[in-house]
Design a protein around this motif. Structure first.
Motif, PDB file in Angstrom:
ATOM      1  N   ALA A 114       0.828  -1.214   0.000  1.00  0.00           N
ATOM      2  CA  ALA A 114       0.000   0.000   0.000  1.00  0.00           C
ATOM      3  C   ALA A 114       0.859   1.259   0.000  1.00  0.00           C
ATOM      4  CB  ALA A 114      -0.929  -0.009   1.202  1.00  0.00           C
ATOM      5  N   ALA A 115       2.068   1.146   0.521  1.00  0.00           N
ATOM      6  CA  ALA A 115       2.949   2.313   0.598  1.00  0.00           C
ATOM      7  C   ALA A 115       3.770   2.523  -0.665  1.00  0.00           C
ATOM      8  CB  ALA A 115       3.884   2.163   1.802  1.00  0.00           C
ATOM      9  N   LEU A 116       3.608   1.656  -1.649  1.00  0.00           N
ATOM     10  CA  LEU A 116       4.416   1.720  -2.863  1.00  0.00           C
ATOM     11  C   LEU A 116       3.687   2.423  -3.993  1.00  0.00           C
ATOM     12  CD1 LEU A 116       5.764  -1.957  -2.922  1.00  0.00           C
ATOM     13  CD2 LEU A 116       6.862   0.066  -1.912  1.00  0.00           C
ATOM     14  N   GLY A 117       4.443   2.948  -4.934  1.00  0.00           N
ATOM     15  CA  GLY A 117       3.863   3.502  -6.149  1.00  0.00           C
ATOM     16  C   GLY A 117       3.408   2.384  -7.072  1.00  0.00           C
ATOM     17  N   PRO A 118       2.641   2.709  -8.107  1.00  0.00           N
ATOM     18  CA  PRO A 118       2.090   1.682  -8.996  1.00  0.00           C
ATOM     19  C   PRO A 118       3.149   0.799  -9.648  1.00  0.00           C
ATOM     20  CG  PRO A 118       1.016   3.794  -9.369  1.00  0.00           C
ATOM     21  CD  PRO A 118       2.168   4.057  -8.450  1.00  0.00           C
ATOM     22  N   ALA A 119       4.223   1.390 -10.152  1.00  0.00           N
ATOM     23  CA  ALA A 119       5.253   0.596 -10.825  1.00  0.00           C
ATOM     24  C   ALA A 119       5.954  -0.341  -9.848  1.00  0.00           C
ATOM     25  CB  ALA A 119       6.266   1.514 -11.495  1.00  0.00           C
ATOM     26  N   ALA A 120       6.256   0.154  -8.644  1.00  0.00           N
ATOM     27  CA  ALA A 120       6.908  -0.686  -7.640  1.00  0.00           C
ATOM     28  C   ALA A 120       5.981  -1.811  -7.198  1.00  0.00           C
ATOM     29  CB  ALA A 120       7.325   0.163  -6.445  1.00  0.00           C
ATOM     30  N   ARG A 121       4.688  -1.518  -7.071  1.00  0.00           N
ATOM     31  CA  ARG A 121       3.723  -2.570  -6.710  1.00  0.00           C
ATOM     32  C   ARG A 121       3.690  -3.649  -7.782  1.00  0.00           C
ATOM     33  NH1 ARG A 121       0.170   1.503  -4.965  1.00  0.00           N
ATOM     34  NH2 ARG A 121      -1.037   1.316  -6.896  1.00  0.00           N
ATOM     35  N   THR A 122       3.723  -3.228  -9.040  1.00  0.00           N
ATOM     36  CA  THR A 122       3.696  -4.188 -10.147  1.00  0.00           C
ATOM     37  C   THR A 122       4.943  -5.060 -10.129  1.00  0.00           C
ATOM     38  OG1 THR A 122       2.394  -2.682 -11.515  1.00  0.00           O
ATOM     39  CG2 THR A 122       3.607  -4.420 -12.651  1.00  0.00           C
ATOM     40  N   ALA A 123       6.096  -4.462  -9.897  1.00  0.00           N
ATOM     41  CA  ALA A 123       7.343  -5.217  -9.851  1.00  0.00           C
ATOM     42  C   ALA A 123       7.336  -6.219  -8.708  1.00  0.00           C
ATOM     43  CB  ALA A 123       8.527  -4.261  -9.717  1.00  0.00           C
TER      44      ALA A 123
END
Length: 301
Positions: free
Chosen positions: A62-71
C-alpha cells in the motif's frame, strides 16, 4: 576405470589435497564471505527476517507507487512458480539484478556480480542442484555456436583453432582448457535440463558494466575462485584454488560435501537485508509496467 589411468587419477587427487592443505596453512583467514564486487546489502546478520520469497510476501504494498507494486507482485508470482528456498545452503541467481547470492537458509552470506543471457538468448528460470566445482573445464560448444563461428574456424583457420584450443571430436566441437576457454578457469558441476552453466569467463571487463546481458544464456560469475571457495568452504580459499588451477591445467573436479540447490529466477523486485525495496530493470521486457520504476531512478540495474 581403466587400470592405466588409476595411478594418474590418484596422483592428481593427492596433488590437489597437498596444495589445498599448504594454502590453508599459509592463509588461515580464507576469503569466502563476499567478493570485492559484493552487493551493498546489509551484513549477513540480516535485519529483516525471512527468505527472499517470504520478505516479498510480507511487503506492505500500500505504501508503494504503482510501478513498484507491479514489480513486487510480478516477482512474488515468479517465486510461486519455482521451488521454495531450501533450509540449508543454496544459490540464487537473480537475472534482472545481474547477481548471484549464496544463502544459508534465509541469510544471505555473499553476493557476486553476474553476466546473464542477452534478450535474444535469455537465461531461463528454473531450479537445479550443483554437485561441486570444476577447475580448468573443457567447453562443449553448443551446436548453434558451432554453426555460427567455431565450425568455420576449425575448417578454414587451423592455426587460429589451435591457438584458441578448438578441436573436433566426432560430430561435436570442443575447446580445451586454457586462457582462451569460454568457460574460463572454473565452472559449477551443474547438470540441468537447459544446459545452462554457471562459470568464469575470459571477458572480465564486462563485469564493470551496469547492465550485463551479454551471454548466449549461460551465467558468468565474477571472482570465480572466491565464488568456488565460498561454496566449497574451509580450508579451501580463493588463493588455494587459484594455485591448484594454475599448477595443474588438467580438468579437476572438487565435490561439495553436500549437493547445493540452485534457483535461477527473474525478480525485478527484492526486499534487501536492511528492509529496503530494491527494483531492477526489466532486461527481457517481461513486465513493462515495472520498468518505469527503473527509468525513474528507483532501482539498481
Amino acid at each position: 576405470m581403466h587400470r592405466s589411468t588409476a595411478p594418474i587419477l590418484r596422483q592428481t587427487a593427492a596433488f590437489i589435497a597437498l596444495l589445498l592443505a599448504q594454502a590453508a596453512i599459509a592463509q588461515p583467514q580464507s576469503a569466502v564471505a563476499a567478493s570485492p564486487a559484493a552487493s551493498p546489502s546489509a551484513s549477513p546478520a540480516a535485519i529483516v527476517a525471512g527468505n527472499p520469497a517470504d520478505r516479498l510476501a510480507a511487503l506492505d504494498v500500500a505504501a508503494l507507487g504503482p510501478a513498484a507494486r507491479t514489480a513486487a507482485a510480478a516477482s512474488l508470482e515468479q517465486w510461486r512458480k519455482l521451488d521454495p528456498p531450501p533450509p540449508g545452503r543454496w544459490l540464487l541467481v537473480n537475472i534482472p539484478a545481474f547477481e548471484i547470492s549464496l544463502y544459508d537458509g534465509a541469510v544471505r552470506t555473499a553476493t557476486w556480480r553476474a553476466i546473464v543471457g542477452k534478450a535474444k538468448t535469455p537465461t531461463p528460470t528454473f531450479s537445479g542442484i550443483a554437485a561441486g566445482v570444476i577447475l580448468n573445464p573443457w567447453w562443449d560448444v553448443p551446436a548453434s555456436i558451432a554453426a555460427e563461428s567455431v565450425r568455420r574456424i576449425v575448417a578454414r583457420n587451423p592455426k587460429r583453432a589451435a591457438r584458441e584450443g578448438y578441436v573436433k571430436q566426432g560430430d561435436r566441437y570442443r575447446q580445451k582448457p586454457g586462457p582462451a576457454n569460454e568457460l574460463g578457469e572454473m565452472k559449477l558441476d551443474f547438470a540441468n535440463a537447459y544446459s545452462v552453466g554457471i562459470h568464469d569467463t575470459p571477458s572480465r571487463t564486462l563485469f564493470e558494466k551496469a547492465s550485463r546481458a551479454f551471454s548466449h544464456g549461460c551465467i558468468r560469475v565474477d571472482d570465480p575462485f572466491g565464488f568456488a571457495a565460498a561454496l566449497l568452504g574451509p580450508p579451501v580459499s580463493r588463493d588455494s584454488l587459484k594455485t591448484v588451477a594454475e599448477h595443474n591445467r588438467d580438468t579437476q573436479r572438487l565435490a561439495f560435501a553436500e549437493p547445493m540447490p540452485v534457483i535461477v529466477g527473474y525478480f525485478t523486485a527484492e526486499v534487501a537485508d536492511d528492509g529496503a525495496l530494491r527494483l531492477f530493470g526489466d532486461v527481457y521486457r517481461r513486465n513493462p509496467a515495472a520498468s518505469s520504476a527503473a527509468a525513474g531512478g528507483d532501482c539498481r540495474s
